[in-house]
Design a protein around this motif. Structure first.
Motif, PDB file in Angstrom:
ATOM      1  N   SER A 204      35.766  73.776  62.775  1.00  0.00           N
ATOM      2  CA  SER A 204      36.226  73.599  64.153  1.00  0.00           C
ATOM      3  C   SER A 204      37.280  72.493  64.284  1.00  0.00           C
ATOM      4  O   SER A 204      38.023  72.464  65.251  1.00  0.00           O
ATOM      5  N   TYR A 205      37.373  71.582  63.324  1.00  0.00           N
ATOM      6  CA  TYR A 205      38.391  70.536  63.410  1.00  0.00           C
ATOM      7  C   TYR A 205      39.631  70.837  62.599  1.00  0.00           C
ATOM      8  O   TYR A 205      40.752  70.526  63.000  1.00  0.00           O
ATOM      9  N   LEU A 206      39.443  71.467  61.461  1.00  0.00           N
ATOM     10  CA  LEU A 206      40.576  71.675  60.562  1.00  0.00           C
ATOM     11  C   LEU A 206      41.145  73.076  60.658  1.00  0.00           C
ATOM     12  O   LEU A 206      42.200  73.358  60.109  1.00  0.00           O
ATOM     13  N   GLY A 207      40.457  73.982  61.347  1.00  0.00           N
ATOM     14  CA  GLY A 207      40.880  75.378  61.351  1.00  0.00           C
ATOM     15  C   GLY A 207      40.372  76.038  60.089  1.00  0.00           C
ATOM     16  O   GLY A 207      39.347  75.662  59.539  1.00  0.00           O
ATOM     17  N   VAL A 208      41.152  76.995  59.586  1.00  0.00           N
ATOM     18  CA  VAL A 208      40.692  77.728  58.412  1.00  0.00           C
ATOM     19  C   VAL A 208      40.911  76.890  57.147  1.00  0.00           C
ATOM     20  O   VAL A 208      42.001  76.377  56.910  1.00  0.00           O
ATOM     21  N   VAL A 209      39.847  76.731  56.376  1.00  0.00           N
ATOM     22  CA  VAL A 209      39.920  76.010  55.108  1.00  0.00           C
ATOM     23  C   VAL A 209      39.835  77.044  53.985  1.00  0.00           C
ATOM     24  O   VAL A 209      39.003  77.951  54.032  1.00  0.00           O
ATOM     25  N   VAL A 210      40.735  76.919  53.012  1.00  0.00           N
ATOM     26  CA  VAL A 210      40.790  77.903  51.927  1.00  0.00           C
ATOM     27  C   VAL A 210      40.430  77.225  50.613  1.00  0.00           C
ATOM     28  O   VAL A 210      41.007  76.200  50.254  1.00  0.00           O
ATOM     29  N   LEU A 211      39.474  77.803  49.908  1.00  0.00           N
ATOM     30  CA  LEU A 211      39.096  77.297  48.587  1.00  0.00           C
ATOM     31  C   LEU A 211      39.968  78.002  47.553  1.00  0.00           C
ATOM     32  O   LEU A 211      40.041  79.233  47.549  1.00  0.00           O
ATOM     33  N   VAL A 212      40.661  77.224  46.716  1.00  0.00           N
ATOM     34  CA  VAL A 212      41.573  77.826  45.748  1.00  0.00           C
ATOM     35  C   VAL A 212      41.276  77.372  44.323  1.00  0.00           C
ATOM     36  O   VAL A 212      40.781  76.279  44.084  1.00  0.00           O
ATOM     37  N   ARG A 213      41.594  78.247  43.397  1.00  0.00           N
ATOM     38  CA  ARG A 213      41.568  77.879  41.981  1.00  0.00           C
ATOM     39  C   ARG A 213      42.991  78.089  41.468  1.00  0.00           C
ATOM     40  O   ARG A 213      43.528  79.196  41.569  1.00  0.00           O
ATOM     41  N   GLN A 229      48.839  89.620  48.780  1.00  0.00           N
ATOM     42  CA  GLN A 229      48.346  90.882  49.334  1.00  0.00           C
ATOM     43  C   GLN A 229      48.707  91.046  50.797  1.00  0.00           C
ATOM     44  O   GLN A 229      49.133  92.113  51.218  1.00  0.00           O
ATOM     45  N   THR A 230      48.510  90.006  51.586  1.00  0.00           N
ATOM     46  CA  THR A 230      48.750  90.152  53.022  1.00  0.00           C
ATOM     47  C   THR A 230      50.208  89.894  53.363  1.00  0.00           C
ATOM     48  O   THR A 230      50.672  90.278  54.423  1.00  0.00           O
ATOM     49  N   GLY A 231      50.940  89.219  52.473  1.00  0.00           N
ATOM     50  CA  GLY A 231      52.344  88.920  52.730  1.00  0.00           C
ATOM     51  C   GLY A 231      52.543  87.742  53.681  1.00  0.00           C
ATOM     52  O   GLY A 231      53.678  87.368  53.970  1.00  0.00           O
ATOM     53  N   ALA A 232      51.453  87.141  54.166  1.00  0.00           N
ATOM     54  CA  ALA A 232      51.574  86.048  55.133  1.00  0.00           C
ATOM     55  C   ALA A 232      52.139  84.795  54.461  1.00  0.00           C
ATOM     56  O   ALA A 232      51.890  84.539  53.281  1.00  0.00           O
ATOM     57  N   ARG A 233      52.921  84.012  55.235  1.00  0.00           N
ATOM     58  CA  ARG A 233      53.527  82.785  54.715  1.00  0.00           C
ATOM     59  C   ARG A 233      53.026  81.588  55.501  1.00  0.00           C
ATOM     60  O   ARG A 233      52.886  81.664  56.727  1.00  0.00           O
ATOM     61  N   TYR A 234      52.808  80.493  54.811  1.00  0.00           N
ATOM     62  CA  TYR A 234      52.323  79.282  55.463  1.00  0.00           C
ATOM     63  C   TYR A 234      52.896  78.046  54.786  1.00  0.00           C
ATOM     64  O   TYR A 234      53.364  78.113  53.649  1.00  0.00           O
ATOM     65  N   GLY A 235      52.789  76.897  55.522  1.00  0.00           N
ATOM     66  CA  GLY A 235      53.092  75.612  54.910  1.00  0.00           C
ATOM     67  C   GLY A 235      51.771  74.897  54.654  1.00  0.00           C
ATOM     68  O   GLY A 235      50.895  74.890  55.513  1.00  0.00           O
ATOM     69  N   VAL A 236      51.614  74.292  53.480  1.00  0.00           N
ATOM     70  CA  VAL A 236      50.361  73.601  53.148  1.00  0.00           C
ATOM     71  C   VAL A 236      50.299  72.273  53.912  1.00  0.00           C
ATOM     72  O   VAL A 236      51.133  71.402  53.718  1.00  0.00           O
ATOM     73  N   ASP A 237      49.317  72.130  54.821  1.00  0.00           N
ATOM     74  CA  ASP A 237      49.177  70.913  55.632  1.00  0.00           C
ATOM     75  C   ASP A 237      48.394  69.845  54.897  1.00  0.00           C
ATOM     76  O   ASP A 237      48.631  68.654  55.052  1.00  0.00           O
ATOM     77  N   ARG A 238      47.392  70.307  54.159  1.00  0.00           N
ATOM     78  CA  ARG A 238      46.461  69.363  53.606  1.00  0.00           C
ATOM     79  C   ARG A 238      45.943  69.966  52.309  1.00  0.00           C
ATOM     80  O   ARG A 238      45.733  71.171  52.219  1.00  0.00           O
ATOM     81  N   ILE A 239      45.778  69.138  51.297  1.00  0.00           N
ATOM     82  CA  ILE A 239      45.281  69.639  50.019  1.00  0.00           C
ATOM     83  C   ILE A 239      44.283  68.622  49.478  1.00  0.00           C
ATOM     84  O   ILE A 239      44.485  67.413  49.633  1.00  0.00           O
ATOM     85  N   ILE A 260      42.820  73.951  50.566  1.00  0.00           N
ATOM     86  CA  ILE A 260      44.029  73.694  51.340  1.00  0.00           C
ATOM     87  C   ILE A 260      43.772  74.084  52.792  1.00  0.00           C
ATOM     88  O   ILE A 260      42.897  74.902  53.072  1.00  0.00           O
ATOM     89  N   THR A 261      44.528  73.469  53.716  1.00  0.00           N
ATOM     90  CA  THR A 261      44.591  73.998  55.072  1.00  0.00           C
ATOM     91  C   THR A 261      46.070  74.234  55.335  1.00  0.00           C
ATOM     92  O   THR A 261      46.922  73.534  54.775  1.00  0.00           O
ATOM     93  N   ALA A 262      46.359  75.254  56.156  1.00  0.00           N
ATOM     94  CA  ALA A 262      47.756  75.633  56.323  1.00  0.00           C
ATOM     95  C   ALA A 262      48.009  76.274  57.684  1.00  0.00           C
ATOM     96  O   ALA A 262      48.740  77.247  57.786  1.00  0.00           O
ATOM     97  N   SER A 263      47.384  75.731  58.740  1.00  0.00           N
ATOM     98  CA  SER A 263      47.547  76.315  60.076  1.00  0.00           C
ATOM     99  C   SER A 263      47.292  77.813  60.104  1.00  0.00           C
ATOM    100  O   SER A 263      48.012  78.566  60.744  1.00  0.00           O
TER     101      SER A 263
END
Ligand code: GTP
Length: 597
Positions: A204-213, A229-239, A260-263
């Motif tokens: 609820s504070y950071l939005g979507v958090v993505v776990l990456v390897r 796969q989805t073709g979506a583009r983002y900027g990495v806000d936090r890592i 990472i979080t990326a809006s």
């Protein structure tokens, strides 16, 4: 950290064999909490998160460990869900690490879930270190269990580590085994970025958090990234990484695991198993084996109290934010009013969502019969994807119907094999293979998915006393003689009870439905016929006799408390009733009537 000093692993275990206790021990015994102040810091960070209502969903943790050889290692532990509904997610997270600890309770031995999960680990080419837990208990029998691991699973257990996660015995040896027996990850720093999307959740504070390897290349804060796969583009806000609280880092390189979080707005914009790369100079080759997890089981969710429809919409929208594999659309039923047609990965997933709506949002629900997607081929050459049996077109316009089939693998101790084969036969299964692995039978069946979605898993567990493990994959569609069966209560069709059945089994199913409904629907002041019909033809019928006296009459007026109890019970029963014409049908009827015994 150089690749040679990273170890990534997961823990595979049957429920209650000590996975969480062992994980806690490993966390406590590494440098992370060596100093007291650090320990307090860590707990503080977690308390704050808890107060803010952030669920610490990531059961992922990065540990710093100084091995006996004096070298510093980074150990990343990834947790995996244990149920067959989430088999795809498990297989993805297994592919994000190189090894597994196989924890077996040395007082119990190898059990059902252990097998399904350990085969996933073997499939992912893991190095596997067997850990025999609970050696502090008198009933512990390590030699027997080690032998069983070799017989049943077929891996060498001669150097299994003997551990008590409770007392701490063997924890040091476990950490050393992680360093020396599990392989280091491989990856190329100078290659284009290639990272696996292992998991994602809504915070609820950071939005979507993505776990990456990270497989190859390096990801930094501010990078422009693309999901292949989805073709979506983002900027990495936090890592950052989990230790276990979130801690920011400058970048993540090959072999590393972090977040990472990326809006990103919703979890459904992230697909587990997708490949993340840089928008510019990205890789062309995505990680192999991606398949989106698609809902395969559908049912209607309706509020018992129709005034709660908007609350239900709200609850469903909130839950869907955090669960990409759950789908929904509005549905209207003549019998049940406004509700939602929802899609799930499997029955457990359905039950989890339904329970959360009832408990967390306080909405009482009517759940209609779970169904799969049928392909209905019309005589005019068109094809309909049928999500709801109530929408089945008039049979005279239908050419043929196809249903989804699965390949099911069942592992079961010999003594229960007969019952399992009978169950599969009863559910229209075709045997494909039957082999023996170390005192256990492995049966492979081709089964219709719709025969599995009702209560197959429950039945399997009950006939095998919990000892069977079950896994399945969708195989595709096949034509069969399938018809829509309607249920009429007091001569009115109840659309929410209609279902697709195989023609040869229709009479049997119809009879069993009518008998069950007869028991589930309370008596009214009038006689109620309950009928099953195909097209206009009635194939089964029961009658609920009329109620003649007040329910309390048979208490002979004497015992007041008993009388009150009976009335209270009646009232509680009423609460969950729904009116259909003149008849009250209890909510539980919709699920219970479908269970096959
Ligand atoms: P789930 O989270 O339910 O899947 O279980 P789990 O595999 O994580 O098991 P958990 O760590 O919760 O342990 C199950 C029970 O076994 C708990 O009551 C633990 O206290 C107990 N337990 C775990 N390890 C040991 C051990 O080494 N010795 C003894 N005596 N008890 C243990």
């Amino acid at each position: 950290t150089p690749l040679s000093h990273i170890r990534n692993f997961s823990i595979v275990a049957h429920i209650d064999h000590g996975k969480s206790t062992l994980a806690d021990r490993l966390i406590q015994s590494t440098d992370l909490v060596v100093r007291r102040d650090m320990k307090e810091q860590m707990l503080d960070a977690m308390d704050i998160e808890r107060e803010r209502g952030i669920t610490i969903k990531a059961n992922t943790v990065r540990l710093d460990y100084t091995a006996e050889n004096g070298e510093q290692y980074v150990l990343n532990l990834i947790d995996t869900p244990g149920h067959v509904d989430f088999a795809y997610e498990v297989s993805r997270s297994m592919r994000a690490v190189e090894g597994s600890l196989l924890v077996v309770d040395s007082t119990q031995g190898v059990e059902a879930q252990t097998l399904a999960n350990v085969y996933q680990a073997i499939d992912a080419n893991h190095e596997i270190v067997p850990v025999l837990n609970k050696i502090d208990l008198p009933a512990s029998d390590c030699d027997r269990v080690a032998e069983q691991i070799e017989d049943v699973i077929g891996i060498d257990a001669s150097d299994a580590i003997r551990v008590s996660a409770k007392t701490g015995v063997g924890i040091k040896e476990t950490l050393e085994a992680i360093v020396h027996r599990l392989p280091a990850p491989r990856g190329v720093e100078d290659a284009p970025l290639k990272a696996m999307l292992v998991d994602s959740w809504y915070d609820s504070y950071l939005g979507v958090v993505v776990l990456v390897r990270i497989m190859d290349g390096r990801m930094k804060k501010g990078d422009q990234i693309r999901m292949m796969q989805t073709g979506a583009r983002y900027g990495v806000d936090r890592i950052g990484v989990f230790r276990p609280a979130m801690e920011n880092v400058d970048s993540l390189g090959p072999g590393e695991i972090g977040f990472i979080t990326a809006s990103i707005k919703q979890v459904r914009d992230t697909k587990v198993g997708d490949t993340i790369t840089h928008e510019k100079k990205g890789t062309d080759t995505a990680l192999p084996g991606f398949k989106p997890s698609v809902p395969v089981v559908f049912c209607g969710l309706f509020p018992v109290d129709s005034a709660q429809f908007e609350d239900l919409r709200d609850a469903i929208e909130k839950l869907a934010l955090n669960d990409a594999s759950f789908s929904y659309e509005m549905e209207t039923s003549a019998a049940l009013g406004f509700g939602f047609r929802c899609g799930f990965l499997g029955l457990l997933h359905l039950e989890v969502i339904r329970d959360r709506i009832e408990r967390e949002y306080d909405i009482e629900l009517i759940t209609t019969a779970p169904s799969v997607i049928y392909h209905v081929h019309m005589k005019d050459g068109t094809k309909i994807d049928l999500h709801n049996p109530a929408d089945m077109p008039d049979p005279s316009n239908v050419d043929f119907v196809e249903e989804p089939r699965i390949k099911a693998t069942i592992l079961v101790p010999d003594e229960f094999l007969g019952d399992v084969l009978k169950l599969c036969q009863d559910r229209r299964g075709l045997q494909e293979d039957l082999t023996y692995v170390g005192g256990r039978a492995m049966a492979v069946y081709d089964l219709p998915l719709n025969e599995v979605v009702f209560d197959f898993y429950d039945r399997l567990k009950s006939v095998t006393k919990g000892y069977a493990s079950f896994d399945y994959q969708l195989m595709g569609y096949r034509q069969d003689n399938l018809v829509k069966m309607s249920i009429l209560v007091n001569d009115e069709p109840v659309d929410a009870l209609s279902m697709m059945v195989h023609r040869d089994r229709a009479e049997m199913r119809g009879r069993s439905m009518c008998e069950k409904l007869k028991d589930l629907i309370p008596r009214h002041m009038f006689k109620i016929p309950v009928q099953a019909a195909i097209g206009g033809k009635v194939i089964a019928r029961e009658t609920i006799a009329a109620l003649r006296k007040d329910v309390t009459a048979k208490c002979y007026g004497g015992d007041a408390t008993r009388k009150r109890k009976l009335l209270d019970k009646q009232k509680a029963g009423k609460k969950k009733m729904r009116q259909f014409g003149k008849v009250d049908i209890p909510q539980e009827a919709f699920i219970s009537a479908l269970k096959m015994d």
